[in-house]
Design a protein around this motif. Structure first.
Motif, PDB file in Angstrom:
ATOM      1  N   GLN A  23       0.828  -1.201   0.000  1.00  0.00           N
ATOM      2  CA  GLN A  23       0.000   0.000   0.000  1.00  0.00           C
ATOM      3  C   GLN A  23       0.865   1.255   0.000  1.00  0.00           C
ATOM      4  OE1 GLN A  23      -2.238  -1.151   3.481  1.00  0.00           O
ATOM      5  NE2 GLN A  23      -4.105  -1.429   2.270  1.00  0.00           N
ATOM      6  N   ILE A  24       1.961   1.248   0.743  1.00  0.00           N
ATOM      7  CA  ILE A  24       2.880   2.390   0.748  1.00  0.00           C
ATOM      8  C   ILE A  24       3.458   2.584  -0.658  1.00  0.00           C
ATOM      9  CG2 ILE A  24       5.119   3.220   1.599  1.00  0.00           C
ATOM     10  CD1 ILE A  24       2.978   3.521   3.674  1.00  0.00           C
ATOM     11  N   ASP A  25       3.874   1.503  -1.298  1.00  0.00           N
ATOM     12  CA  ASP A  25       4.422   1.600  -2.654  1.00  0.00           C
ATOM     13  C   ASP A  25       3.386   2.175  -3.629  1.00  0.00           C
ATOM     14  OD1 ASP A  25       6.809   0.558  -1.731  1.00  0.00           O
ATOM     15  OD2 ASP A  25       6.432  -1.468  -2.504  1.00  0.00           O
ATOM     16  N   SER A  26       2.140   1.726  -3.512  1.00  0.00           N
ATOM     17  CA  SER A  26       1.069   2.237  -4.378  1.00  0.00           C
ATOM     18  C   SER A  26       0.785   3.705  -4.100  1.00  0.00           C
ATOM     19  CB  SER A  26      -0.210   1.419  -4.188  1.00  0.00           C
ATOM     20  OG  SER A  26      -0.035   0.110  -4.639  1.00  0.00           O
ATOM     21  N   LEU A  27       0.763   4.084  -2.811  1.00  0.00           N
ATOM     22  CA  LEU A  27       0.556   5.480  -2.432  1.00  0.00           C
ATOM     23  C   LEU A  27       1.638   6.364  -3.036  1.00  0.00           C
ATOM     24  CD1 LEU A  27      -0.524   7.864  -0.660  1.00  0.00           C
ATOM     25  CD2 LEU A  27       0.971   7.004   1.141  1.00  0.00           C
ATOM     26  N   ILE A  28       2.877   5.951  -2.907  1.00  0.00           N
ATOM     27  CA  ILE A  28       3.986   6.743  -3.415  1.00  0.00           C
ATOM     28  C   ILE A  28       3.910   6.872  -4.926  1.00  0.00           C
ATOM     29  CG2 ILE A  28       6.501   6.719  -3.717  1.00  0.00           C
ATOM     30  CD1 ILE A  28       6.592   5.761  -0.744  1.00  0.00           C
ATOM     31  N   ALA A  29       3.593   5.790  -5.622  1.00  0.00           N
ATOM     32  CA  ALA A  29       3.454   5.847  -7.080  1.00  0.00           C
ATOM     33  C   ALA A  29       2.319   6.794  -7.474  1.00  0.00           C
ATOM     34  CB  ALA A  29       3.213   4.451  -7.643  1.00  0.00           C
ATOM     35  N   ALA A  58       8.943   2.229   5.823  1.00  0.00           N
ATOM     36  CA  ALA A  58       8.391   3.179   4.859  1.00  0.00           C
ATOM     37  C   ALA A  58       8.927   4.594   5.053  1.00  0.00           C
ATOM     38  CB  ALA A  58       6.872   3.190   4.955  1.00  0.00           C
ATOM     39  N   ALA A  59       9.589   4.857   6.152  1.00  0.00           N
ATOM     40  CA  ALA A  59      10.036   6.223   6.470  1.00  0.00           C
ATOM     41  C   ALA A  59      10.939   6.795   5.384  1.00  0.00           C
ATOM     42  CB  ALA A  59      10.729   6.250   7.823  1.00  0.00           C
ATOM     43  N   ASP A  60      11.910   6.024   4.931  1.00  0.00           N
ATOM     44  CA  ASP A  60      12.817   6.516   3.889  1.00  0.00           C
ATOM     45  C   ASP A  60      12.070   6.810   2.595  1.00  0.00           C
ATOM     46  OD1 ASP A  60      14.982   6.374   5.585  1.00  0.00           O
ATOM     47  OD2 ASP A  60      15.652   4.416   4.847  1.00  0.00           O
ATOM     48  N   GLU A  61      11.119   5.946   2.257  1.00  0.00           N
ATOM     49  CA  GLU A  61      10.341   6.144   1.031  1.00  0.00           C
ATOM     50  C   GLU A  61       9.481   7.406   1.127  1.00  0.00           C
ATOM     51  OE1 GLU A  61       8.596   2.553  -0.934  1.00  0.00           O
ATOM     52  OE2 GLU A  61       9.240   1.625   0.951  1.00  0.00           O
ATOM     53  N   LEU A  62       8.893   7.646   2.282  1.00  0.00           N
ATOM     54  CA  LEU A  62       8.060   8.843   2.466  1.00  0.00           C
ATOM     55  C   LEU A  62       8.911  10.105   2.432  1.00  0.00           C
ATOM     56  CD1 LEU A  62       5.636   7.508   5.164  1.00  0.00           C
ATOM     57  CD2 LEU A  62       5.100   8.038   2.790  1.00  0.00           C
TER      58      LEU A  62
END
Length: 127
Positions: A23-29, A58-62
């Motif tokens: 879900q984090i990956d989808s949100l970021i995309a 997910a912190a680094d991705e955000l």
């Protein structure tokens, strides 16, 4: 669950529960796509009132997403939270990213989204 909604000023992110890695990956995309579709400067409002906590991985991705949006033309962003743990987590992310974000505590105001939008659109400091 998450939702990315385009607005007159840019876009709004809504996240609730405890998102998993997919879900984090989808949100970021989705957020990157929204940032790429804007022209000129824009604002972002993140509604995290019903977010439990972001997984630590997910912190680094955000943080990277914040920088990506900044590079794409984001002028200001505001994040609405309702949990102390989420606020602490986001305070750290904002500080590390160097982004001009304001965190609005939903328990401090009757209409936190309006306060967040006022910052993201017009630069009106949350009180």
């Amino acid at each position: 669950m998450y939702e990315v909604t385009e607005t007159e000023y840019g876009f709004e992110l809504t996240v609730d529960g405890t998102p998993d890695t997919d879900q984090i990956d989808s949100l970021i995309a989705s957020a990157r796509e929204a940032a790429d579709s804007t022209t000129g400067s824009f604002g972002v409002v993140a509604d995290f009132r019903d977010l439990t906590v972001f997984p630590q991985e997910a912190a680094d991705e955000l943080e990277e997403l914040m920088r990506y949006c900044d590079d794409a033309g984001m002028e200001r962003s505001a994040t609405v939270v309702d949990a102390a743990t989420t606020k602490m987590q986001l305070d750290r992310l904002v500080e590390n990213s160097g982004i001009d974000d304001r965190i609005v505590d939903a328990s401090d105001t009757a209409d936190p989204l309006s306060v967040a939008e006022a910052w993201a659109v017009d630069g009106v400091e949350p009180s």
